[in-house]
Enzyme design. Structure first.
Site, PDB file in Angstrom:
ATOM      1  N   TYR A  21      -5.407   4.623  -5.543  1.00 50.60           N
ATOM      2  CA  TYR A  21      -5.164   3.303  -4.901  1.00 50.60           C
ATOM      3  C   TYR A  21      -5.128   3.354  -3.522  1.00 50.60           C
ATOM      4  CZ  TYR A  21      -2.507  -0.609  -2.936  1.00 50.60           C
ATOM      5  OH  TYR A  21      -2.306  -1.934  -2.170  1.00 50.60           O
ATOM      6  N   GLU A  43       2.797  -8.105  -4.766  1.00 44.02           N
ATOM      7  CA  GLU A  43       3.687  -7.983  -3.482  1.00 44.02           C
ATOM      8  C   GLU A  43       4.966  -8.434  -3.974  1.00 44.02           C
ATOM      9  OE1 GLU A  43       2.988  -5.509  -1.152  1.00 44.02           O
ATOM     10  OE2 GLU A  43       1.028  -5.329  -1.470  1.00 44.02           O
ATOM     11  N   TRP A  51       6.109   0.854  -4.901  1.00 49.88           N
ATOM     12  CA  TRP A  51       4.925   0.209  -5.252  1.00 49.88           C
ATOM     13  C   TRP A  51       4.261   1.082  -6.360  1.00 49.88           C
ATOM     14  CZ3 TRP A  51       2.333  -4.093  -4.979  1.00 49.88           C
ATOM     15  CH2 TRP A  51       1.055  -3.981  -5.106  1.00 49.88           C
TER      16      TRP A  51
END
Length: 197
Positions: A21, A43, A51
């Site tokens: 990522y 988000e 995350w």
């Protein structure tokens, strides 16, 4: 003989999914209504969590939210919300699920007004930094642009999207490039998803 240790990534070292990522997505420009709605939604779901947790659940998010196609997400009903709250593959938070549906409806409202999320979102892109930051501690949590973006999107009906979340989305979607000066993505000394550099 002296050997040099490869520079650490800005984040994600040690987890192949996180590394991929960081190396191939974070900071790369994102366009398109579904792609941007996905980033805004994820988000929001990340708020208060790590995350990597969101990344691991992203395939399931894409499945249950129909690829984040605004028309399909906007059509979800209260019964769908209850169904999603029972799906352990995603982050089960009523406010965040309902915000995602509401945000899809806000995208459609923009379309009804002859506008797009893409053009609105990218209108907040700042001028590129002249000098890359050297330390993660100097990367801002929010900026004037992210405050303005959050305020405008809230006015347009978007929810669960404050200035800090807006800045994280700006980073993720390439409106800003916050890869540090020493980051392997910048210096070219990296291995992507475990491959050789």
């Amino acid at each position: 003989m002296t050997t040099t240790t490869p520079a650490a990534r800005c984040f994600g070292d040690g987890d192949p999914l996180y590394e991929a990522y960081h190396d191939t997505e974070w900071g790369v420009p994102v366009h398109g209504e579904a792609a941007l709605l996905e980033r805004i939604a994820l988000e929001g779901f990340q708020s208060g969590l790590s995350w990597i947790t969101v990344l691991r659940k992203r395939p399931a998010f894409r499945e249950v939210f129909a690829g984040f196609e605004p028309e399909k997400v906007a059509a979800l009903t209260p019964d769908d919300v209850e169904r999603l709250l029972g799906d352990a593959r995603i982050i089960r938070n009523r406010q965040k699920i309902e915000a995602t549906i509401g945000n899809a409806r806000a995208v459609l409202a923009l379309h009804d007004d002859g506008r797009t999320l893409d053009e609105l979102f990218w209108s907040f892109a700042p001028e590129p930094r002249v000098v890359r930051l050297a330390s993660w501690h100097t990367v801002p949590a929010m900026t004037d642009e992210s405050k303005a973006m959050a305020k405008t999107l809230k006015k347009e009906g978007f929810r669960f999207f404050g200035p800090t979340t807006a800045y994280a989305a700006m980073q993720a979607c390439g409106l800003v490039d916050d890869h540090l000066a020493t980051c392997p993505v910048v210096t070219g000394h990296r291995s992507v998803a475990g491959g050789a550099a």
